[in-house]
Design an enzyme around this catalytic site. Structure first.
Site, PDB file in Angstrom:
ATOM      1  N   TYR A  69       0.812  -1.220   0.000  1.00 55.44           N
ATOM      2  CA  TYR A  69       0.000   0.000   0.000  1.00 55.44           C
ATOM      3  C   TYR A  69       0.844   1.269   0.000  1.00 55.44           C
ATOM      4  CZ  TYR A  69      -4.298  -2.468  -0.130  1.00 55.44           C
ATOM      5  OH  TYR A  69      -5.312  -3.250  -0.587  1.00 55.44           O
ATOM      6  N   GLN A 103     -14.943   3.175  -7.971  1.00 54.42           N
ATOM      7  CA  GLN A 103     -14.316   2.042  -7.264  1.00 54.42           C
ATOM      8  C   GLN A 103     -12.887   2.425  -6.893  1.00 54.42           C
ATOM      9  OE1 GLN A 103     -15.385  -1.908  -9.461  1.00 54.42           O
ATOM     10  NE2 GLN A 103     -15.326  -0.281 -10.992  1.00 54.42           N
ATOM     11  N   ASN A 104     -12.412   3.531  -7.440  1.00 56.02           N
ATOM     12  CA  ASN A 104     -11.009   3.898  -7.274  1.00 56.02           C
ATOM     13  C   ASN A 104     -10.730   4.448  -5.880  1.00 56.02           C
ATOM     14  OD1 ASN A 104     -10.813   3.152  -9.899  1.00 56.02           O
ATOM     15  ND2 ASN A 104     -10.728   5.229 -10.716  1.00 56.02           N
ATOM     16  N   ASP A 106      -7.884   6.408  -5.332  1.00 58.62           N
ATOM     17  CA  ASP A 106      -6.783   7.378  -5.498  1.00 58.62           C
ATOM     18  C   ASP A 106      -7.192   8.828  -5.301  1.00 58.62           C
ATOM     19  OD1 ASP A 106      -7.028   6.635  -9.058  1.00 58.62           O
ATOM     20  OD2 ASP A 106      -8.147   8.105  -7.892  1.00 58.62           O
ATOM     21  N   HIS A 121     -14.921   1.872  -2.407  1.00 58.79           N
ATOM     22  CA  HIS A 121     -13.878   0.995  -1.866  1.00 58.79           C
ATOM     23  C   HIS A 121     -12.879   1.728  -0.984  1.00 58.79           C
ATOM     24  CE1 HIS A 121     -14.716  -1.784  -5.549  1.00 58.79           C
ATOM     25  NE2 HIS A 121     -15.558  -2.007  -4.566  1.00 58.79           N
ATOM     26  N   CYS A 129      -7.379   3.099  12.528  1.00 55.91           N
ATOM     27  CA  CYS A 129      -6.749   2.360  13.616  1.00 55.91           C
ATOM     28  C   CYS A 129      -7.459   1.021  13.835  1.00 55.91           C
ATOM     29  CB  CYS A 129      -6.822   3.188  14.904  1.00 55.91           C
ATOM     30  SG  CYS A 129      -6.140   2.276  16.304  1.00 55.91           S
ATOM     31  N   CYS A 132      -8.778   1.505  18.041  1.00 59.55           N
ATOM     32  CA  CYS A 132      -9.894   2.393  18.451  1.00 59.55           C
ATOM     33  C   CYS A 132     -10.765   2.798  17.270  1.00 59.55           C
ATOM     34  CB  CYS A 132      -9.315   3.641  19.127  1.00 59.55           C
ATOM     35  SG  CYS A 132      -8.333   4.670  18.007  1.00 59.55           S
ATOM     36  N   CYS A 152      -4.114   5.511  20.523  1.00 56.94           N
ATOM     37  CA  CYS A 152      -4.119   4.304  21.387  1.00 56.94           C
ATOM     38  C   CYS A 152      -2.933   3.395  21.134  1.00 56.94           C
ATOM     39  CB  CYS A 152      -5.426   3.517  21.180  1.00 56.94           C
ATOM     40  SG  CYS A 152      -5.430   2.590  19.642  1.00 56.94           S
ATOM     41  N   ALA A 233      -9.960   6.724 -22.040  1.00 58.14           N
ATOM     42  CA  ALA A 233     -10.915   7.614 -21.355  1.00 58.14           C
ATOM     43  C   ALA A 233     -10.435   9.063 -21.423  1.00 58.14           C
ATOM     44  CB  ALA A 233     -11.061   7.175 -19.902  1.00 58.14           C
TER      45      ALA A 233
HETATM   46  C1  BV8 Z   1     -17.656  -8.458  -0.418  1.00 52.05           C
HETATM   47  C2  BV8 Z   1      -9.739  -1.577  -2.713  1.00 52.05           C
HETATM   48  C3  BV8 Z   1     -18.839  -9.632   1.267  1.00 52.05           C
HETATM   49  C4  BV8 Z   1      -8.478  -2.272  -2.352  1.00 52.05           C
HETATM   50  C5  BV8 Z   1     -10.948  -3.194  -4.079  1.00 52.05           C
HETATM   51  C6  BV8 Z   1     -14.449 -14.974  -2.302  1.00 52.05           C
HETATM   52  C7  BV8 Z   1     -14.245 -14.492  -1.016  1.00 52.05           C
HETATM   53  C8  BV8 Z   1     -14.691 -13.222  -0.636  1.00 52.05           C
HETATM   54  C9  BV8 Z   1     -15.339 -12.412  -1.546  1.00 52.05           C
HETATM   55  C10 BV8 Z   1     -15.508 -12.894  -2.824  1.00 52.05           C
HETATM   56  C11 BV8 Z   1     -15.097 -14.153  -3.223  1.00 52.05           C
HETATM   57  N1  BV8 Z   1     -15.429 -14.325  -4.527  1.00 52.05           N
HETATM   58  C12 BV8 Z   1     -16.043 -13.207  -4.991  1.00 52.05           C
HETATM   59  C13 BV8 Z   1     -16.108 -12.348  -3.962  1.00 52.05           C
HETATM   60  C14 BV8 Z   1     -16.655 -11.029  -3.986  1.00 52.05           C
HETATM   61  C15 BV8 Z   1     -15.483 -10.090  -4.220  1.00 52.05           C
HETATM   62  C16 BV8 Z   1     -15.285 -10.017  -5.723  1.00 52.05           C
HETATM   63  O1  BV8 Z   1     -16.090  -9.393  -6.391  1.00 52.05           O
HETATM   64  N2  BV8 Z   1     -14.232 -10.665  -6.247  1.00 52.05           N
HETATM   65  C17 BV8 Z   1     -14.042 -10.623  -7.693  1.00 52.05           C
HETATM   66  C18 BV8 Z   1     -12.571 -10.418  -8.019  1.00 52.05           C
HETATM   67  C19 BV8 Z   1     -14.596 -11.911  -8.283  1.00 52.05           C
HETATM   68  N3  BV8 Z   1     -15.894  -8.826  -3.683  1.00 52.05           N
HETATM   69  C20 BV8 Z   1     -15.571  -8.518  -2.416  1.00 52.05           C
HETATM   70  O2  BV8 Z   1     -14.862  -9.185  -1.708  1.00 52.05           O
HETATM   71  C21 BV8 Z   1     -16.213  -7.245  -1.907  1.00 52.05           C
HETATM   72  N4  BV8 Z   1     -16.761  -7.486  -0.607  1.00 52.05           N
HETATM   73  O3  BV8 Z   1     -18.135  -9.130  -1.281  1.00 52.05           O
HETATM   74  O4  BV8 Z   1     -17.941  -8.602   0.921  1.00 52.05           O
HETATM   75  C22 BV8 Z   1     -19.354  -9.236   2.584  1.00 52.05           C
HETATM   76  C23 BV8 Z   1     -20.660  -8.742   2.677  1.00 52.05           C
HETATM   77  C24 BV8 Z   1     -21.140  -8.392   3.927  1.00 52.05           C
HETATM   78  C25 BV8 Z   1     -20.334  -8.524   5.060  1.00 52.05           C
HETATM   79  C26 BV8 Z   1     -19.028  -9.003   4.925  1.00 52.05           C
HETATM   80  C27 BV8 Z   1     -18.515  -9.357   3.696  1.00 52.05           C
HETATM   81  C28 BV8 Z   1     -15.156  -6.155  -1.745  1.00 52.05           C
HETATM   82  C29 BV8 Z   1     -14.593  -5.790  -3.108  1.00 52.05           C
HETATM   83  C30 BV8 Z   1     -13.683  -4.567  -2.936  1.00 52.05           C
HETATM   84  C31 BV8 Z   1     -12.250  -4.998  -3.050  1.00 52.05           C
HETATM   85  N5  BV8 Z   1     -11.395  -3.816  -3.014  1.00 52.05           N
HETATM   86  N6  BV8 Z   1     -10.182  -2.084  -3.987  1.00 52.05           N
HETATM   87  C32 BV8 Z   1      -7.340  -1.775  -3.209  1.00 52.05           C
HETATM   88  O5  BV8 Z   1      -7.573  -1.012  -4.162  1.00 52.05           O
HETATM   89  O6  BV8 Z   1      -6.227  -2.191  -2.898  1.00 52.05           O
HETATM   90  S1  BV8 Z   1     -11.416  -3.734  -5.585  1.00 52.05           S
HETATM   91  C33 BV8 Z   1     -10.350  -3.217  -6.808  1.00 52.05           C
HETATM   92  O7  BV8 Z   1     -10.952  -3.701  -8.020  1.00 52.05           O
HETATM   93  C34 BV8 Z   1     -10.260  -1.715  -7.016  1.00 52.05           C
HETATM   94  O8  BV8 Z   1     -11.085  -0.956  -6.187  1.00 52.05           O
HETATM   95  C35 BV8 Z   1     -10.707  -1.548  -8.471  1.00 52.05           C
HETATM   96  O9  BV8 Z   1     -11.230  -0.323  -8.718  1.00 52.05           O
HETATM   97  C36 BV8 Z   1     -11.713  -2.621  -8.515  1.00 52.05           C
HETATM   98  C37 BV8 Z   1     -12.314  -3.004  -9.807  1.00 52.05           C
HETATM   99  O10 BV8 Z   1     -11.282  -3.152 -10.744  1.00 52.05           O
HETATM  100  P1  BV8 Z   1     -11.334  -2.118 -11.977  1.00 52.05           P
HETATM  101  O11 BV8 Z   1     -11.451  -0.749 -11.434  1.00 52.05           O
HETATM  102  O12 BV8 Z   1     -12.382  -2.561 -12.926  1.00 52.05           O
HETATM  103  O13 BV8 Z   1      -9.889  -2.267 -12.555  1.00 52.05           O
HETATM  104  P2  BV8 Z   1      -9.375  -3.392 -13.549  1.00 52.05           P
HETATM  105  O14 BV8 Z   1      -7.889  -3.315 -13.550  1.00 52.05           O
HETATM  106  O15 BV8 Z   1     -10.063  -4.683 -13.262  1.00 52.05           O
HETATM  107  O16 BV8 Z   1      -9.919  -2.903 -14.961  1.00 52.05           O
HETATM  108  C38 BV8 Z   1      -9.419  -1.710 -15.524  1.00 52.05           C
HETATM  109  C39 BV8 Z   1     -10.234  -1.501 -16.782  1.00 52.05           C
HETATM  110  O17 BV8 Z   1      -9.837  -0.262 -17.359  1.00 52.05           O
HETATM  111  C40 BV8 Z   1      -9.996  -2.579 -17.824  1.00 52.05           C
HETATM  112  O18 BV8 Z   1     -11.247  -2.969 -18.373  1.00 52.05           O
HETATM  113  C41 BV8 Z   1      -9.149  -1.873 -18.889  1.00 52.05           C
HETATM  114  O19 BV8 Z   1      -9.437  -2.330 -20.210  1.00 52.05           O
HETATM  115  C42 BV8 Z   1      -9.617  -0.443 -18.738  1.00 52.05           C
HETATM  116  N7  BV8 Z   1      -8.629   0.571 -19.109  1.00 52.05           N
HETATM  117  C43 BV8 Z   1      -7.285   0.543 -18.912  1.00 52.05           C
HETATM  118  N8  BV8 Z   1      -6.736   1.698 -19.368  1.00 52.05           N
HETATM  119  C44 BV8 Z   1      -7.773   2.455 -19.841  1.00 52.05           C
HETATM  120  C45 BV8 Z   1      -8.973   1.748 -19.671  1.00 52.05           C
HETATM  121  N9  BV8 Z   1     -10.174   2.230 -20.054  1.00 52.05           N
HETATM  122  C46 BV8 Z   1     -10.198   3.455 -20.609  1.00 52.05           C
HETATM  123  N10 BV8 Z   1      -9.095   4.206 -20.793  1.00 52.05           N
HETATM  124  C47 BV8 Z   1      -7.872   3.734 -20.434  1.00 52.05           C
HETATM  125  N11 BV8 Z   1      -6.772   4.470 -20.641  1.00 52.05           N
HETATM  126 ZN    ZN Z   2      -6.268   3.915  17.954  1.00 58.82          ZN
END
Ligand code: BV8
Ligand code: ZN
Length: 254
Positions: A69, A103-104, A106, A121, A129, A132, A152, A233
């Protein structure tokens, strides 16, 4: 490069919208030099999600997670918003009901001037923390290992949503409401693979919204799109905004 006809069609769909929303992913920040997740050069090429982006990973090896990170935080602090971010900030000025769902993590949308931003996200600027629960803004700050809470003393974590974690309820509810109310959704720079976020596209579609996709290639969202424009984009969005402004000035549109 998008054709004039594609820009015209996308502009027509957006111009007639009363409640347009944008749904963005990592592709919007690609031209700011921020690596995307999937595809060539993506983050997941060098790291496994299970090792750096889940609560279990943090439990097992918090130092590795913080290395991952800190690398991304420094890339974000060095980055500048690109013309895609600025075009979206301009749409907020052109459409009173415009909402941006991202979803970003940044915060480049906010740095480009977008005010109505729903962060699904979390973000890389703040830390939370593990003891706390306090949140601290550490924008631009390099965190030394181990980053500890000033209140803390417990270990700090990035204020992002990891895989397997629930999205912030208020953000999720606001995003659902915006998607359900929208009559046009711009789906920009996302592979539409991460849920529940990606489910917002089908939600908007089910309520009759016209889906306008901007991406480099077809995605899981493409079959729901009224039009998919394949291009960068940072090039396509300014063309759409320019066409909207021109149509308004020439009285072609209200
Ligand atoms: C949840 C923060 C339940 C972190 C992110 C097994 C176990 C647990 C969960 C799961 C599981 N199987 C499935 C799941 C659900 C899981 C999920 O969806 N997994 C996927 C991979 C199958 N989801 C979760 O776990 C979510 N939580 O389900 O919780 C729950 C419910 C109640 C109570 C408790 C629990 C949480 C998901 C959030 C994860 N965190 N980010 C970090 O960033 O480090 S997700 C991460 O992916 C980013 O946020 C990112 O934004 C997001 C999506 O990816 P994209 O933005 O689409 O990026 P990507 O690279 O994929 O694509 C880029 C695109 O841009 C491409 O299409 C490319 O062609 C295009 N591109 C590139 N350049 C350009 C362009 N387009 C235009 N112009 C350009 N120049
Ligand atoms: Zn604390």
């Amino acid at each position: 490069m998008a054709s004039g006809e594609e820009i015209r069609r996308a502009t027509e769909l957006l111009a007639r919208a009363r409640r347009p929303v944008a749904f963005t992913g990592a592709g919007v920040s690609a031209e700011s030099g921020i690596p995307t997740f999937r595809g060539s050069g993506g983050l997941w090429e060098n790291y496994r999600v299970e090792d750096v982006a889940t609560p279990e990973a943090f439990e097992r090896n918090p130092r590795l997670v913080w290395e991952f990170y800190n690398l991304r935080r420094e890339a974000v602090f060095r980055a500048e918003p690109n013309p895609a971010h600025r075009a979206l900030a301009r749409l907020e000025e052109l459409f009173p009901n415009f909402v941006l769902i991202t979803q970003n993590v940044d915060r480049l949308h906010q740095r480009a001037g977008s005010k109505k931003v729903i962060e699904l996200h979390g973000n890389l600027c703040e830390v939370r923390c593990t003891g706390c629960g306090r949140t601290f803004d550490k924008t631009g700050v390099r965190l030394e290992w181990p980053p500890r809470c000033a209140e803390c003393g417990e270990l700090l974590r990035p204020a992002v949503v990891w895989f397997g974690e629930a999205l912030p309820l208020d953000a999720w509810r606001a995003a659902e409401e915006a998607a359900n109310a929208s009559d046009c959704m711009l789906v920009i720079g996302t592979s539409a693979q991460v849920y529940p976020a990606a489910g917002l596209i089908a939600m908007a579609r089910r309520h009759g919204a016209a889906i306008v996709e901007v991406n480099l290639e077809p995605t899981a969202a493409s079959e729901m799109a009224a039009i998919s424009i394949y291009g960068k984009a940072a090039e396509v969005l300014p063309q759409i905004v320019e066409a909207i402004e021109w149509a308004r000035q020439s009285g072609e549109m209200r």
